[in-house]
Write an enzyme that holds these catalytic residues in place. Structure first.
Site, PDB file in Angstrom:
ATOM      1  N   VAL A  48       0.695  -1.184  -0.069  1.00 43.49           N
ATOM      2  CA  VAL A  48      -0.057  -0.167   0.019  1.00 43.49           C
ATOM      3  C   VAL A  48       0.818   1.283  -0.123  1.00 43.49           C
ATOM      4  CG1 VAL A  48      -1.930   1.207   1.195  1.00 43.49           C
ATOM      5  CG2 VAL A  48      -1.781  -1.309   1.335  1.00 43.49           C
ATOM      6  N   TYR A  49       1.841   1.236   1.016  1.00 43.42           N
ATOM      7  CA  TYR A  49       2.918   2.516   0.738  1.00 43.42           C
ATOM      8  C   TYR A  49       3.558   2.404  -0.243  1.00 43.42           C
ATOM      9  CZ  TYR A  49       6.596   5.461   2.691  1.00 43.42           C
ATOM     10  OH  TYR A  49       7.589   6.157   2.638  1.00 43.42           O
ATOM     11  N   SER A  50       4.147   1.551  -0.866  1.00 38.03           N
ATOM     12  CA  SER A  50       4.749   1.786  -2.262  1.00 38.03           C
ATOM     13  C   SER A  50       3.963   1.984  -3.280  1.00 38.03           C
ATOM     14  CB  SER A  50       5.414   0.195  -2.170  1.00 38.03           C
ATOM     15  OG  SER A  50       6.207   0.316  -3.647  1.00 38.03           O
ATOM     16  N   SER A  78       1.416   4.173  -2.952  1.00 41.95           N
ATOM     17  CA  SER A  78       1.017   5.317  -2.768  1.00 41.95           C
ATOM     18  C   SER A  78       2.325   6.209  -3.547  1.00 41.95           C
ATOM     19  CB  SER A  78       0.789   5.693  -1.442  1.00 41.95           C
ATOM     20  OG  SER A  78       2.122   5.787  -0.660  1.00 41.95           O
ATOM     21  N   LYS A  79       3.576   5.949  -3.390  1.00 43.53           N
ATOM     22  CA  LYS A  79       4.686   6.701  -3.527  1.00 43.53           C
ATOM     23  C   LYS A  79       4.973   6.308  -5.384  1.00 43.53           C
ATOM     24  CE  LYS A  79       5.465   8.212   0.391  1.00 43.53           C
ATOM     25  NZ  LYS A  79       5.205   9.703   0.588  1.00 43.53           N
TER      26      LYS A  79
END
Length: 242
Positions: free
Chosen positions: A152-154, A156-157
């Protein structure tokens, strides 16, 4: 050749801690005035007293739609101009996707992606009218490669990397530079959500960097002559094995 930041006004989101605070200190030391944007009023009050008259508090909850929309107008009421917008606020989710609840996913995407896009959108008319400006976004090395323990973080980035690269091309003809800084693991509160084993290994291997190293990169980006844009600066711990 480095350009001076004296007389410039910067607005930094997530400025009360981590990379945002380190960048605030770096820009103040370089002669800029900094509007520190954060939802933590107590921290902003304490820090602006410590940092002096060129540090101005702006209490904004970027996850509140009305508060987010009011941010740029309120900053302009206080200081009259925004030469630099550093969209730095963000949060982190690690682990397998199935381990994450949907409310947490919404919160992270709203802060890491939606708020960034809205803040940039809101500052564009002001910068376009003046014919000059700098927009810097804190991304991550995770926005350049798929990191399996943080989908999820990856994700978003990766979205932010695409956004920065498209906005650079939209805005460069208006005298506005757009770039991102993409650090590897930084010593900050966000690492509390890292998988314990990964954090332990990173600490043992010296695969972490301090927020000041990222702030130095942002300062470098902002002090290039106007004919130069640093679109993306990846800043990694030397021993980061990825």
């Amino acid at each position: 050749m480095a350009q001076t930041l004296t007389g410039k006004t910067a607005a930094i989101t997530g400025a009360a801690s981590g990379i945002g605070l380190a960048t605030t200190r770096a820009l103040l030391n370089a002669g800029a005035r900094v509007v520190m944007v954060d939802y933590d009023k107590a921290a902003l009050d304490r820090l602006t007293r410590e940092l002096g008259e060129n540090a101005i508090a702006q209490v904004t909850n970027l996850l509140d739609a009305e508060d987010c929309a009011a941010m740029v107008p309120q900053i302009l009421e206080k200081v009259g101009q925004i030469d630099i917008l550093h969209c730095n606020a963000g949060t982190y989710i690690g682990g397998d996707l199935i381990e994450t609840d949907t409310a947490t996913i919404d919160r992270m995407l709203n802060l890491n992606v939606n708020a960034v896009m809205k803040n940039v959108r809101d500052v564009i008319p002001h910068m376009t009218e003046r014919g000059i400006g700098d927009i810097v976004v804190t991304s991550s090395v995770a926005g350049h490669m798929p990191i399996q323990w943080e989908p999820v973080y990856s994700g978003s980035k990766w979205a932010i990397t695409c956004f920065v690269q498209t906005m650079r091309r939209q805005l460069n003809k208006h005298g506005i530079r757009v770039g991102q800084v993409s650090p590897g693991p930084v010593v900050s509160a966000l690492l509390a959500d890292w998988p314990e084993e990964n954090l332990r290994k990173a600490k043992e291997n010296g695969a972490l960097i301090d927020p000041e190293e990222v702030a130095d990169a942002v300062l470098y980006m902002l002090t290039r002559k106007r004919t130069v844009t640093i679109r993306d600066m990846i800043v990694l711990p030397t021993n980061f094995d990825i």
